[in-house]
Motif scaffolding. Structure first.
Motif, PDB file in Angstrom:
ATOM      1  N   VAL A 117       4.771  10.074   7.452  1.00  0.00           N
ATOM      2  CA  VAL A 117       5.508  10.347   5.883  1.00  0.00           C
ATOM      3  C   VAL A 117       4.764   9.219   5.046  1.00  0.00           C
ATOM      4  O   VAL A 117       4.384   9.407   3.976  1.00  0.00           O
ATOM      5  N   ALA A 118       4.732   7.893   5.468  1.00  0.00           N
ATOM      6  CA  ALA A 118       4.141   6.811   4.626  1.00  0.00           C
ATOM      7  C   ALA A 118       2.481   7.166   4.327  1.00  0.00           C
ATOM      8  O   ALA A 118       1.965   6.979   3.249  1.00  0.00           O
ATOM      9  N   SER A 119       1.832   7.786   5.351  1.00  0.00           N
ATOM     10  CA  SER A 119       0.444   8.060   4.921  1.00  0.00           C
ATOM     11  C   SER A 119       0.310   9.302   4.138  1.00  0.00           C
ATOM     12  O   SER A 119      -0.757   9.379   3.563  1.00  0.00           O
ATOM     13  N   ILE A 120       1.297  10.209   4.274  1.00  0.00           N
ATOM     14  CA  ILE A 120       1.243  11.190   3.332  1.00  0.00           C
ATOM     15  C   ILE A 120       1.289  10.712   1.852  1.00  0.00           C
ATOM     16  O   ILE A 120       0.598  11.260   0.980  1.00  0.00           O
ATOM     17  N   ALA A 152       5.549   9.705  -3.318  1.00  0.00           N
ATOM     18  CA  ALA A 152       4.357   9.444  -3.873  1.00  0.00           C
ATOM     19  C   ALA A 152       4.068   9.374  -5.402  1.00  0.00           C
ATOM     20  O   ALA A 152       3.390   8.555  -5.921  1.00  0.00           O
ATOM     21  N   ILE A 153       4.602  10.372  -6.046  1.00  0.00           N
ATOM     22  CA  ILE A 153       4.433  10.346  -7.565  1.00  0.00           C
ATOM     23  C   ILE A 153       5.227   9.196  -7.845  1.00  0.00           C
ATOM     24  O   ILE A 153       4.689   8.377  -9.207  1.00  0.00           O
ATOM     25  N   CYS A 154       6.442   9.053  -7.700  1.00  0.00           N
ATOM     26  CA  CYS A 154       7.366   8.127  -8.225  1.00  0.00           C
ATOM     27  C   CYS A 154       6.479   6.606  -7.879  1.00  0.00           C
ATOM     28  O   CYS A 154       6.722   5.663  -8.959  1.00  0.00           O
ATOM     29  N   LEU A 155       6.151   6.289  -6.702  1.00  0.00           N
ATOM     30  CA  LEU A 155       5.657   4.942  -6.327  1.00  0.00           C
ATOM     31  C   LEU A 155       4.391   4.655  -7.109  1.00  0.00           C
ATOM     32  O   LEU A 155       4.086   3.635  -7.541  1.00  0.00           O
ATOM     33  N   THR A 156       3.318   5.772  -7.035  1.00  0.00           N
ATOM     34  CA  THR A 156       2.172   5.618  -7.766  1.00  0.00           C
ATOM     35  C   THR A 156       2.457   5.325  -9.143  1.00  0.00           C
ATOM     36  O   THR A 156       1.906   4.519  -9.812  1.00  0.00           O
ATOM     37  N   ILE A 163      -1.102   1.811   0.239  1.00  0.00           N
ATOM     38  CA  ILE A 163       0.276   1.962  -0.644  1.00  0.00           C
ATOM     39  C   ILE A 163       1.294   2.389   0.643  1.00  0.00           C
ATOM     40  O   ILE A 163       1.032   3.036   1.378  1.00  0.00           O
ATOM     41  N   ALA A 164       2.246   1.885   0.493  1.00  0.00           N
ATOM     42  CA  ALA A 164       3.731   2.332   1.169  1.00  0.00           C
ATOM     43  C   ALA A 164       3.504   2.052   2.739  1.00  0.00           C
ATOM     44  O   ALA A 164       3.813   2.697   3.549  1.00  0.00           O
ATOM     45  N   THR A 165       2.639   1.241   3.131  1.00  0.00           N
ATOM     46  CA  THR A 165       2.832   0.673   4.513  1.00  0.00           C
ATOM     47  C   THR A 165       4.153   0.232   5.180  1.00  0.00           C
ATOM     48  O   THR A 165       4.792  -0.479   4.754  1.00  0.00           O
TER      49      THR A 165
END
Lengths: 498, 326
Positions: free
Chosen positions: B82-85, B238-242, B252-254
């Motif tokens: 999931v984090a890699s996605i 991913a949208i929210c975090l970016t 990102i998100a490691t």
């Protein structure tokens, strides 16, 4: 000549079942004794008593006229009794020598495993049974027949004097069976006392010197093979049927519902043809491994047949999944209740409604009230004993779990219900409830297929019986031919008495 | 036994209230209150609406994925990619802004690329029958690897105006868009797991996949959809975090995947499959968020926080088992 091993008055009970009632058995050095009996006669139980897995409730075991007790499996091995089972547990990732010596490997002075002694010993044992296998080969690279030889070498590695062969030919090809016969001769020549358990009469007549017959956990008779005929043995195995009461049947048979034509599978079964009618109970009898369950699982969409057609009410139906089978009105109550039937961690009502969710829900959303109503209707008809419908299924007894599994299938309102060994391993009371219910279902016009290995059940419940052997339908038995003798002969491949 | 032959079997053994009070979720409520009170006493800055609001960003993105992950783990599978996605989705969006995409297109690309990643996992597990732990360890490296190839040591920045709303905007007063989305997704996933036929199938498969198949459940289809859902929620996260970070880097998100799984297990979902609830995951998300925030206020170093969360996880799983005497 005195027997090497002798059993007298052995009894063993389990809750609700008397598995053995005062049986006797003698095994002699250099002789093969065949133990003959129907399913449930007590053959497996006696093997477990002999190998120390079960302790008998009463009776004596003597070896060389000395009484002995097998408190553990190790005791039995030390006393020189060893068994080769239908499916021996071996390890694919270990070598042949390691498999033979696992658990009792020779040690060096320092307590480490003596690999050289292990390899030499393995070679010696394999040679003694006429096998030329390299002890260093990985077991997983061998064929089934070679694995069998390894299992036998392992059994002999404890210096056994008594060797039990429990249905040794069940998984072997024709050629491999002949090699096994040669091996039995070798063991005889070495003076081993051999107990040979088999359903197959041709084998028994070919290699056994003596026979002992059990029926319903009781000793029926013994003698020299040379003096026996097939007819006598069948008579002894079957005897008169046990006193079991089956519900009255209406025999109100209607139109054909399910027609199966030319149904075949690459390995499991071939050219299966039969028709099932409304209101009928059709029995399927045969030995374990005859292909009955495989046919049923193909009809239910679990396995794919290679050819053949299935018609329901005259319409050809292609069934590729259980989902499509249920939609077509075919359901299957599996034999392996724990693995395939019951979901023990879920509540009773969720088990019952699982295949019927499309009916109890609205646009994909659950309606619990509907689920409780549906599951109450069906579990109550089966006289389920439970404290609440939201109780976990795993907390119920085996018989009550089976009632829930049957209720689950009935709740789908099927046209055809297939019950695979529906009363296997459940208590007498639940058995009767299941039988009553089957009769009721047939009377209501459901078409029922019952796969069973219990002769009284097959004869007591069915309108007709189809006998399968080695993946094919061998006989269809109706009317006055519905006798235990006919079924046993057909299943074992013996010509009918004139 | 004198019971009549056809006595009525009651629906329920315990009332829903008794059941609720005895549940794992009740334990989590107590833990959450304890963490809250401790924090309130330990730091004067804790009981401040804006500070608390800031603290929710510690868990909202992870919790969105945790809802789908909970369903996947209940069904007996897992998704470690999931984090890699998130990294791959964020990279895809970064490429899109280079090409001049607007906000709606960015969102569309985020959601579809997340779904595609989920479809890859789902095809390998449900279609080909490979074990999910192996497949998703593989795609974990694969997806982030692609992101590294595209970006190297560069970063995408320059996200358009309006895109910042998803990670930095507020719906009303102190309530951020992310927190609102978290709440909506909690309700949606609660309904999906606990109130639909699909959710029931998930429990059935997690308890006994063979029996579920014998009961006419389309097991492979359910598993495939579950992987689509973890892919989709990873895309949303991913949208929210970016948006919140305003940039995309391949790192990102490691480590998100382990925090997500921790949240799910802390929430009472059995790692062996078959049981668990969305409410438990919601509570676990709050607990983890508050612990992180409280320690932050006290200037506790990050490594100590990890130690504490690790101990908390082992503790909440072990204590009930010890109490039951096993």
């Amino acid at each position: 000549m005195n027997p090497v091993l002798s059993l007298r008055g052995i009894s063993k009970s389990f809750p609700g079942v008397k598995a053995l009632q005062g049986v006797q058995l003698d095994l002699f050095a250099g002789q093969v004794t065949a133990l003959i009996g129907e399913n449930g006669a007590g053959k497996s139980t006696i093997v477990k008593v002999l190998t120390g897995i079960y302790q008998p409730d009463a009776g004596t075991i003597t070896i060389d006229s000395t009484p002995i007790r097998f408190a553990t499996a190790q005791d039995a091995a030390r006393a020189g009794v060893t068994a080769i089972h239908q499916e021996t547990v071996l390890f694919d990732e270990l070598s042949v020598a390691e498999n033979i010596w696992l658990g009792h490997a020779p040690r060096t002075r320092f307590g480490l495993i003596d690999r050289r002694a292990m390899r030499d010993g393995a070679k010696r044992l394999l040679t003694s049974i006429g096998a030329t296998l390299d002890p260093d080969l990985r077991l997983g690279d061998l064929g089934i027949a070679s694995k069998h030889l390894v299992a036998i070498a392992r059994a002999l590695s404890t210096d056994a004097r008594v060797v039990i062969l429990d249905e040794p030919t069940a998984a072997l090809s024709h050629k491999e069976i002949h090699e096994l016969y040669d091996l039995v001769e070798t063991l005889k020549a070495q003076g081993k006392a051999i107990l040979f358990i088999s359903h197959k009469f041709d084998e028994v007549f070919r290699i056994a010197d003596r026979y002992t017959v059990f029926r319903d956990g009781q000793f029926v008779g013994e003698g020299a093979m040379a003096d026996a005929t097939e007819g006598q043995l069948v008579q002894m195995m079957v005897g008169r049927s046990v006193d079991q009461i089956f519900p009255p049947r209406s025999h109100n048979i209607g139109d054909p519902v399910l027609t199966v034509a030319g149904y075949s599978h690459p390995t499991e079964f071939a050219d299966i043809n039969f028709t099932l009618h409304k209101g009928e109970i059709l029995g399927f009898y045969g030995l374990v491994g005859a292909g009955r369950s495989e046919v049923m699982q193909a009809l239910f969409g679990i396995t794919k047949p290679s050819k053949g057609a299935v018609r329901i009410d005259g319409q050809v139906r292609v069934i590729r999944s259980t989902h499509e089978a249920i939609a077509a009105g075919i359901v299957y109550v599996p034999e392996d209740r724990g693995r395939q039937g019951a979901i023990r961690g879920l509540p009773i009502f969720q088990n019952v409604t699982l295949p019927s969710l499309t009916r109890t829900s609205r646009s994909g959303f659950l309606r619990l009230a509907e689920e409780f109503r549906l599951s109450r209707d069906y579990t109550q008809r089966l006289d389920l004993r439970a404290s609440a419908l939201d109780q976990e299924l795993g907390l119920l007894s085996g018989g009550n779990q089976q009632k829930v599994v049957i209720a689950k299938w009935l709740a789908t309102k099927p046209r055809v219900i297939i019950l695979d060994e529906p009363t296997k391993g459940i208590d007498i009371g639940s058995k009767a409830a299941v039988h009553d219910f089957m009769a009721e279902l047939a009377a209501e016009g459901l078409a029922v297929i019952m796969v069973s290995s219990e002769i009284p059940e097959v004869l007591g419940m069915s309108d007709r019986v189809i006998v399968m052997r080695e993946g094919r339908i061998i006989d269809e038995v109706t009317g006055s031919r519905m006798t235990p003798e006919t079924l046993v002969r057909a299943a074992a491949g013996i010509a009918e008495a004139a | 036994m004198t019971a009549p032959a056809n006595r009525l079997i009651p629906d329920r053994l315990q009332s829903p209230l008794t059941r609720a009070l005895r549940s794992w979720e009740a334990v989590l409520v107590i833990v959450a209150i304890a963490v809250f009170v401790t924090n309130a006493f330990a730091s004067p800055y804790f009981l401040n609406a804006w500070n608390l609001s800031d603290a929710t960003f510690n868990f909202t993105e992870k919790a969105m994925i945790a809802f789908a992950m909970a369903m996947l783990i209940i069904a007996g599978e897992i998704d470690l990619s999931v984090a890699s996605i998130i990294a791959l989705v964020s990279t895809a969006m970064g490429l899109a802004i280079q090409a001049g995409a607007g906000v709606p297109l960015l969102v569309l690309i985020g959601l579809t690329s997340g779904l595609l990643c989920g479809a890859v996992n789902g095809f390998l597990v449900a279609g080909m029958g490979l074990p999910s732990i192996v497949v998703t360890i593989g795609t974990m490296s694969l997806f982030r690897g692609i992101s590294f190839i595209v970006l190297g040591d560069q970063a995408f920045t320059g996200y358009p105006d309006g895109f910042d709303y998803f990670g930095q905007g507020y719906v009303w007063w102190v309530f951020s868009f992310e927190l609102a989305l978290f709440a909506v997704m909690a309700v949606v996933f609660w309904a999906l797991l606990h109130r639909t036929n699909f959710g029931r199938a998930v429990y059935a498969i997690g308890n006994n996949a063979t029996a579920a198949q014998f009961s006419g459940i389309r097991v492979a289809r359910v598993r495939f959809i579950l992987f689509l859902l973890t892919g989709l929620t990873s895309g949303i996260a991913a949208i929210c975090l970016t948006s919140r970070l305003g940039s995309t880097r391949p790192s990102i998100a490691t480590g998100f995947e382990l925090e997500v799984v921790t949240m799910v297990v802390l929430g009472g979902v059995s790692i062996l499959g078959g049981s668990g609830s969305i409410l438990g995951v919601v509570l676990a998300a709050f607990i983890m968020g508050m612990v992180t925030f409280g320690f932050g206020l006290l200037n506790v170093p990050g490594i100590v926080m990890s130690i504490f969360l690790g101990l908390l996880l082992i503790g909440v799983i072990a204590v009930p088992r010890l109490l039951r005497g096993k």
